[in-house]
Design a protein around this motif. Structure first.
Motif, short mmCIF file in Angstrom:
data_model
loop_
_atom_site.label_atom_id
_atom_site.label_comp_id
_atom_site.label_asym_id
_atom_site.label_seq_id
_atom_site.Cartn_x
_atom_site.Cartn_y
_atom_site.Cartn_z
N ILE A 1 34.38 4.18 45.16
CA ILE A 1 33.85 5.05 44.11
C ILE A 1 33.78 6.48 44.63
N HIS A 2 34.37 7.40 43.87
CA HIS A 2 34.43 8.80 44.31
C HIS A 2 33.77 9.78 43.34
N GLU A 3 33.56 9.38 42.13
CA GLU A 3 32.96 10.28 41.15
C GLU A 3 31.81 9.57 40.45
N VAL A 4 30.69 10.26 40.35
CA VAL A 4 29.53 9.68 39.71
C VAL A 4 28.83 10.75 38.89
N PRO A 5 28.78 10.58 37.58
CA PRO A 5 27.96 11.51 36.80
C PRO A 5 26.51 11.05 36.86
N ILE A 6 25.62 11.97 37.09
CA ILE A 6 24.20 11.66 37.09
C ILE A 6 23.59 12.40 35.91
N ILE A 7 23.14 11.64 34.94
CA ILE A 7 22.59 12.22 33.72
C ILE A 7 21.10 11.92 33.69
N MET A 8 20.32 12.98 33.75
CA MET A 8 18.87 12.85 33.76
C MET A 8 18.28 13.92 32.85
N GLY A 9 17.09 13.66 32.36
CA GLY A 9 16.41 14.64 31.52
C GLY A 9 15.93 15.84 32.32
N ARG A 10 15.51 16.85 31.59
CA ARG A 10 14.99 18.07 32.21
C ARG A 10 13.82 17.79 33.13
N GLY A 11 13.79 18.49 34.26
CA GLY A 11 12.64 18.42 35.15
C GLY A 11 12.51 17.14 35.96
N ASN A 12 13.59 16.38 36.09
CA ASN A 12 13.53 15.12 36.84
C ASN A 12 14.21 15.19 38.20
N GLY A 13 14.57 16.36 38.64
CA GLY A 13 15.11 16.51 39.99
C GLY A 13 16.62 16.40 40.11
N LYS A 14 17.35 16.70 39.03
CA LYS A 14 18.82 16.65 39.10
C LYS A 14 19.36 17.60 40.16
N THR A 15 18.83 18.81 40.16
CA THR A 15 19.32 19.82 41.09
C THR A 15 19.05 19.40 42.53
N THR A 16 17.86 18.90 42.79
CA THR A 16 17.50 18.47 44.14
C THR A 16 18.38 17.30 44.58
N LEU A 17 18.51 16.28 43.73
CA LEU A 17 19.32 15.12 44.08
C LEU A 17 20.79 15.51 44.23
N GLY A 18 21.31 16.28 43.29
CA GLY A 18 22.72 16.71 43.37
C GLY A 18 22.99 17.53 44.61
N SER A 19 22.07 18.41 44.97
CA SER A 19 22.24 19.22 46.18
C SER A 19 22.20 18.35 47.43
N ALA A 20 21.30 17.38 47.47
CA ALA A 20 21.22 16.46 48.62
C ALA A 20 22.51 15.65 48.75
N GLY B 1 38.67 17.49 53.72
CA GLY B 1 38.94 18.23 52.49
C GLY B 1 38.10 17.81 51.31
N ALA B 2 36.92 17.27 51.58
CA ALA B 2 36.06 16.79 50.49
C ALA B 2 35.64 17.94 49.58
N ASP B 3 35.61 17.67 48.30
CA ASP B 3 35.10 18.61 47.31
C ASP B 3 33.81 18.03 46.75
N VAL B 4 32.84 18.88 46.60
CA VAL B 4 31.61 18.48 45.95
C VAL B 4 31.40 19.44 44.80
N GLN B 5 31.31 18.91 43.60
CA GLN B 5 31.16 19.74 42.42
C GLN B 5 29.84 19.44 41.75
N ILE B 6 29.10 20.50 41.49
CA ILE B 6 27.88 20.37 40.71
C ILE B 6 28.11 21.21 39.46
N LEU B 7 28.14 20.54 38.33
CA LEU B 7 28.43 21.21 37.07
C LEU B 7 27.14 21.51 36.32
N ALA B 8 27.17 22.61 35.60
CA ALA B 8 26.00 22.99 34.82
C ALA B 8 26.46 23.64 33.52
N ASN B 9 25.57 23.69 32.55
CA ASN B 9 25.90 24.31 31.27
C ASN B 9 26.02 25.82 31.35
N VAL B 10 25.24 26.41 32.24
CA VAL B 10 25.26 27.87 32.36
C VAL B 10 25.35 28.27 33.83
#
Length: 191
Positions: free
Chosen positions: A124-143, A156-165
């Motif tokens: 498994i190489h790609e995992v979308p993590i969908i969580m509500g506001r204020g539940n630590g998405k940024t912290t978990l994604g950054s970790a 050559g690993a790529d790590v992508q953190i996508l955001a709406n803005v």
């Protein structure tokens, strides 16, 4: 029979014992100490198929989770080491634990041409993590991003953190910088 009882009956048919965190999570569900929705049952019931098809390596999972819990800091408050909740470990366990052979294009250094080879790698190489506001998405994604870059041993690993803005993407970038800035960790040397 109500949905919860039916899904629990299905869970009981499978052996999750190779997976430390998932087996604990399933135990809590079966003992009525944790209530989960139908999509969680569906996700859990896909795991036995992976256990049949691929090799599961708990040591790979534990290595990455230990790295997060020892080396990565919380970004707010006490700046203490980040401790993952059981459910977060359950999300990450299948991602980091399943290995198998797959066809991959690699460059032959002698001919500089692409060749297809069977390589043994994480499934498994790609995992979308969908969580509500204020539940630590940024912290978990950054970790996860730091762990992917530091511990995965994938060239050559790529790590992508996508955001709406753009401002949210910047918050994630700043979180990574904060995490590697904690004193007393190996990551401090990167700062």
């Amino acid at each position: 029979m109500d949905l919860q009882k039916k899904k629990k009956k299905e869970l009981r048919k499978h052996d999750f014992s190779k997976m430390k965190y998932t087996s604990e999570y399933v135990r809590l569900i079966l003992e009525d100490k944790l209530v989960v929705c139908e999509s969680v049952y569906k996700a859990l019931l896909r795991i036995p198929e992976y256990l049949e098809k691929f090799e599961f390596k708990q040591d790979k999972v534990d290595n990455k989770i230990n790295f997060i819990e020892i080396e990565i800091a919380q970004t707010k408050g006490s700046f203490a080491p980040l401790k993952l909740a059981l459910v977060q470990k359950v999300w990450l366990e299948p991602v980091w634990g399943f290995y198998g052979y797959r066809e991959q294009e690699i460059v032959n250094p002698e001919t500089m041409e692409f060749e297809k080879k069977n390589v043994y790698a994480r499934v498994i190489h790609e995992v979308p993590i969908i969580m509500g506001r204020g539940n630590g998405k940024t912290t978990l994604g950054s970790a996860i991003a730091i762990t992917g870059l530091m511990v995965d041993n994938e060239y050559g690993a790529d790590v992508q953190i996508l955001a709406n803005v753009k401002s949210q993407s910047n918050i994630a970038f700043e979180a990574v910088k904060t995490m590697i800035g904690r004193k007393g960790t190996k990551l401090k040397k990167l700062n």
